[in-house]
Design an enzyme around this catalytic site. Structure first.
Site, PDB file in Angstrom:
ATOM      1  N   LYS A 198       0.867  -1.373   0.142  1.00 43.58           N
ATOM      2  CA  LYS A 198       0.435  -0.243   0.106  1.00 43.58           C
ATOM      3  C   LYS A 198       0.780   1.763   0.135  1.00 43.58           C
ATOM      4  O   LYS A 198       0.311   2.217  -1.113  1.00 43.58           O
ATOM      5  CB  LYS A 198      -0.981   0.094   0.947  1.00 43.58           C
ATOM      6  CG  LYS A 198      -1.691   1.022   0.779  1.00 43.58           C
ATOM      7  CD  LYS A 198      -3.020   1.071   2.760  1.00 43.58           C
ATOM      8  CE  LYS A 198      -3.759   0.197   2.753  1.00 43.58           C
ATOM      9  NZ  LYS A 198      -4.253   0.324   4.209  1.00 43.58           N
ATOM     10  N   GLU A 204      10.324  -4.130   4.101  1.00 45.44           N
ATOM     11  CA  GLU A 204      10.962  -6.216   4.275  1.00 45.44           C
ATOM     12  C   GLU A 204      10.819  -6.224   2.205  1.00 45.44           C
ATOM     13  O   GLU A 204      11.317  -5.901   1.086  1.00 45.44           O
ATOM     14  CB  GLU A 204      10.104  -7.292   4.438  1.00 45.44           C
ATOM     15  CG  GLU A 204      10.758  -7.026   5.900  1.00 45.44           C
ATOM     16  CD  GLU A 204       9.261  -6.278   7.044  1.00 45.44           C
ATOM     17  OE1 GLU A 204       9.669  -6.261   7.490  1.00 45.44           O
ATOM     18  OE2 GLU A 204       9.021  -4.894   6.353  1.00 45.44           O
ATOM     19  N   GLY A 259      -4.619  -4.056   5.610  1.00 42.28           N
ATOM     20  CA  GLY A 259      -3.775  -5.253   4.998  1.00 42.28           C
ATOM     21  C   GLY A 259      -3.935  -7.268   5.612  1.00 42.28           C
ATOM     22  O   GLY A 259      -4.001  -7.686   4.268  1.00 42.28           O
ATOM     23  N   ARG A 260      -4.915  -7.360   6.740  1.00 43.44           N
ATOM     24  CA  ARG A 260      -4.856  -8.427   7.159  1.00 43.44           C
ATOM     25  C   ARG A 260      -6.117  -8.947   6.014  1.00 43.44           C
ATOM     26  O   ARG A 260      -6.666  -9.651   6.231  1.00 43.44           O
ATOM     27  CB  ARG A 260      -4.953  -8.468   8.403  1.00 43.44           C
ATOM     28  CG  ARG A 260      -5.704  -7.686   9.317  1.00 43.44           C
ATOM     29  CD  ARG A 260      -4.959  -8.250  10.684  1.00 43.44           C
ATOM     30  NE  ARG A 260      -5.973  -7.325  11.523  1.00 43.44           N
ATOM     31  CZ  ARG A 260      -5.207  -5.651  11.630  1.00 43.44           C
ATOM     32  NH1 ARG A 260      -4.470  -5.425  11.153  1.00 43.44           N
ATOM     33  NH2 ARG A 260      -6.124  -5.162  12.341  1.00 43.44           N
ATOM     34  N   GLU A 345      -2.955  -9.584  15.973  1.00 41.66           N
ATOM     35  CA  GLU A 345      -2.802  -8.524  15.472  1.00 41.66           C
ATOM     36  C   GLU A 345      -4.392  -8.295  15.363  1.00 41.66           C
ATOM     37  O   GLU A 345      -3.948  -6.973  15.599  1.00 41.66           O
ATOM     38  CB  GLU A 345      -2.575  -8.432  13.408  1.00 41.66           C
ATOM     39  CG  GLU A 345      -1.913  -7.339  13.212  1.00 41.66           C
ATOM     40  CD  GLU A 345      -1.168  -6.731  11.494  1.00 41.66           C
ATOM     41  OE1 GLU A 345      -0.202  -7.698  11.685  1.00 41.66           O
ATOM     42  OE2 GLU A 345      -2.180  -7.145  10.411  1.00 41.66           O
ATOM     43  N   HIS A 376       0.360 -36.654  15.415  1.00 43.43           N
ATOM     44  CA  HIS A 376       2.110 -37.236  15.954  1.00 43.43           C
ATOM     45  C   HIS A 376       2.626 -35.783  15.965  1.00 43.43           C
ATOM     46  O   HIS A 376       4.735 -36.248  16.072  1.00 43.43           O
ATOM     47  CB  HIS A 376       2.788 -37.678  14.377  1.00 43.43           C
ATOM     48  CG  HIS A 376       1.896 -38.923  13.514  1.00 43.43           C
ATOM     49  ND1 HIS A 376       1.896 -40.325  14.270  1.00 43.43           N
ATOM     50  CD2 HIS A 376       0.766 -38.887  13.327  1.00 43.43           C
ATOM     51  CE1 HIS A 376       1.131 -40.928  13.347  1.00 43.43           C
ATOM     52  NE2 HIS A 376       0.648 -39.912  12.938  1.00 43.43           N
ATOM     53  N   LYS A 486       9.029  -2.040  13.368  1.00 43.01           N
ATOM     54  CA  LYS A 486       9.951  -1.324  12.110  1.00 43.01           C
ATOM     55  C   LYS A 486      10.405  -0.396  12.193  1.00 43.01           C
ATOM     56  O   LYS A 486      11.713   0.174  11.750  1.00 43.01           O
ATOM     57  CB  LYS A 486       8.666  -1.282  11.400  1.00 43.01           C
ATOM     58  CG  LYS A 486       7.993  -2.175  10.733  1.00 43.01           C
ATOM     59  CD  LYS A 486       6.261  -1.715  10.044  1.00 43.01           C
ATOM     60  CE  LYS A 486       6.215  -3.075   9.655  1.00 43.01           C
ATOM     61  NZ  LYS A 486       4.996  -2.521   8.812  1.00 43.01           N
TER      62      LYS A 486
END
Length: 521
Positions: A198, A204, A259-260, A345, A376, A486
């Site tokens: 955005k 990153e 964002g999510r 979040e 397992h 950040k």
């Protein structure tokens, strides 16, 4: 905006919960004829069985009363009306508008979908070609958080619906080895990069975009040819153009889409490139179907509301430290990772909407992997550990391939038997072999994996999180805690780069940096 602990329902639930905490209580003793009918609900191809929970008719009545006293219906209406319920950022929360039927779409949503439709068709046909006219064969999505987890999960889940026109890859980690490993076998001329950011300056994503551009230029292409192999989904048009992109290469993002919650927007371009625009629109339609169910269905039959109230029940009245999500489907391999962001979040907050510190628990630590793998590994803790951990099982009724129906029956049998084992246990006189049982679980059965049903499933979880946020009186749509690390990294990277000491860093961090420099030198 109500303090839930001050409601009559909360006080009643506190007292009511004691009956389930007595040493002689057995979850299995609650089962009487008609319990499944009372404690199950469905919508479309989704059936939620919540009968294996610490529930009586009175429990369920009090939980739905809690939702009413906390103003849930008013909050639902406010969200769908476009009110600015993201209070700390003064924004509306309109991801549901992204999947509205065509007749009800916002103009900007319609325009974005039309542009996506044309672009996907052009890439698949070869009309949109890479540098030197090469047909696109590989697509690399560069993003992080919701710009990576959502599209990556859906592309993986809908692998059998892939058109086969392009191969999808996802790069998120700023560790350069992640992207370099993806790029190693690819041809720069036939690779399309989708930069999903955005702001277009998320650290990153920006670093990986620059690495991808250097790789592209190193293959012999020029700055003028970048626009042939890079597109972006962003609201920062200036930064994208400075990178080398043109208006034709840019798809919009809006501040009313978190964002999510963004896979329904142009962030879902990678999904559409993988399985085609028709299937992407089916994904939207399935989500819209769950939106309508959530908006109009009574709380006692409302899937997201029921699931959210059960989480509140265990977190606040039984001190459950976490919950496990176990999809009995390899196609949902990435669902737990996707939901970890959505849950933690959104709900990882310690102050209420008014900014006051909370004196009750919020948040939900979510974890899990596909069954049967989990059986397992961590299922030992679920069955005999000291932690009280509710479980949600998810399974598809029909296999993708009828030829493997026998093997698929073994998968479903494992799913159903694990919920039985958690409830009933296996009483033994030997304490080492004794399995106590009394562990609650839900089972969500879905007829078959389709884009439509997957859309419904994702929207079910989105609305569940929304309900929990309303009950706890927190803002489930900001994420200020994400920003701190950040911001600090910008200070740290300068010291890593130039080696100069900084009084802005603590002694521990400075000594770690000194050790890094020592080893490097």
């Amino acid at each position: 905006m109500v303090n839930p602990t001050q409601t009559l329902a909360w006080q009643s639930l506190t007292a009511h919960s004691q009956q389930f905490k007595k040493p002689e209580f057995l979850l299995s003793s609650l089962f009487q004829e008609g319990r499944f009918k009372e404690f199950s609900a469905s919508h479309g191809d989704l059936l939620l069985d919540f009968s294996k929970h610490y529930l009586t008719s009175e429990t369920f009545r009090l939980l739905t009363q809690l939702a009413e006293e906390c103003g849930l219906q008013e909050a639902i209406d406010a969200m769908f009306a476009g009110e600015k319920i993201n209070y700390t950022e003064n924004r509306a929360v309109l991801h549901t508008a992204l999947r509205a039927p065509a007749a009800d779409q916002l103009p900007e949503v319609s325009e974005a979908l039309a542009k996506m439709t044309a672009f996907v068709a052009d890439v698949h046909s070869g009309k949109w070609s890479g540098a030197h006219g090469s047909k696109i064969r590989d697509v690399v999505n560069i993003g992080i958080g919701g710009s990576d987890l959502g599209p990556a999960f859906v592309v993986d889940a809908l692998a059998t619906f892939a058109t086969g026109d392009v191969n999808l890859h996802f790069a998120s980690n700023v560790d350069p080895s992640h992207l370099k490993d993806i790029l190693a076998p690819l041809d720069a001329s036939t690779t399309l990069f989708v930069i999903a950011s955005k702001s277009f300056n998320t650290l990153e994503t920006h670093q990986n975009a620059l690495l991808a551009k250097r790789w592209f230029l190193a293959a012999g292409f020029t700055e003028d040819e970048v626009a042939s192999n890079f597109v972006a989904i962003t609201s920062n048009l200036d930064a994208a153009k400075k990178f080398g992109l043109t208006e034709q290469n840019l798809f919009p993002m809006w501040d009313w889409v978190g964002g999510r919650y963004s896979l329904w927007s142009a962030i879902g371009l990678s999904i559409a490139l993988s399985c085609g625009m028709d299937n992407f629109k089916q994904l939207l339609a399935g989500a819209n179907s769950m939106d309508e169910h959530f908006k109009h269905t009574d709380f006692s039959h409302n899937l997201p509301v029921i699931s959210a109230l059960l989480s509140v029940w265990y977190i606040n009245f039984f001190d459950a430290p976490s919950s496990a999500l176990v999809p009995y489907s390899q196609r949902l391999n990435l669902l737990p990772a996707f939901l970890q962001q959505l849950y933690m979040e959104s709900l990882g907050k310690s102050v209420n909407v008014q900014g006051q510190s909370l004196d009750y628990r919020t948040g939900e630590t979510l974890w899990g992997t596909p069954g049967t793998n989990g059986q397992h590994s961590y299922f030992q803790l679920l069955h005999q550990g000291t932690e009280f951990i509710p479980v949600e099982f998810i399974a598809f009724i029909k296999p993708e391939n009828l030829e493997s129906s026998t093997q698929y029956n073994h998968l479903l049998a494992n799913c159903l038997s694990q919920s039985m084992a958690l409830m009933n246990g296996d009483p033994q006189s030997n304490p080492h072999t004794n399995v106590a049982g009394n562990k609650p679980s839900s089972t969500l059965l879905i007829d078959v994996l389709t884009p439509y049903n997957l859309g419904s499933l994702i929207a079910y979880f989105e609305h569940k999180v929304f309900v929990q946020g309303v009950i706890w009186n927190i803002n489930a749509f900001d994420q200020w805690g994400v920003q701190l690390g950040k911001n600090l990294s910008e200070k740290v990277v300068k010291v890593l780069e130039d080696g100069n000491a900084s009084n802005q860093l603590d002694e521990s961090t400075m000594q770690l940096i000194n050790h890094i420099h020592k080893v490097r030198n």
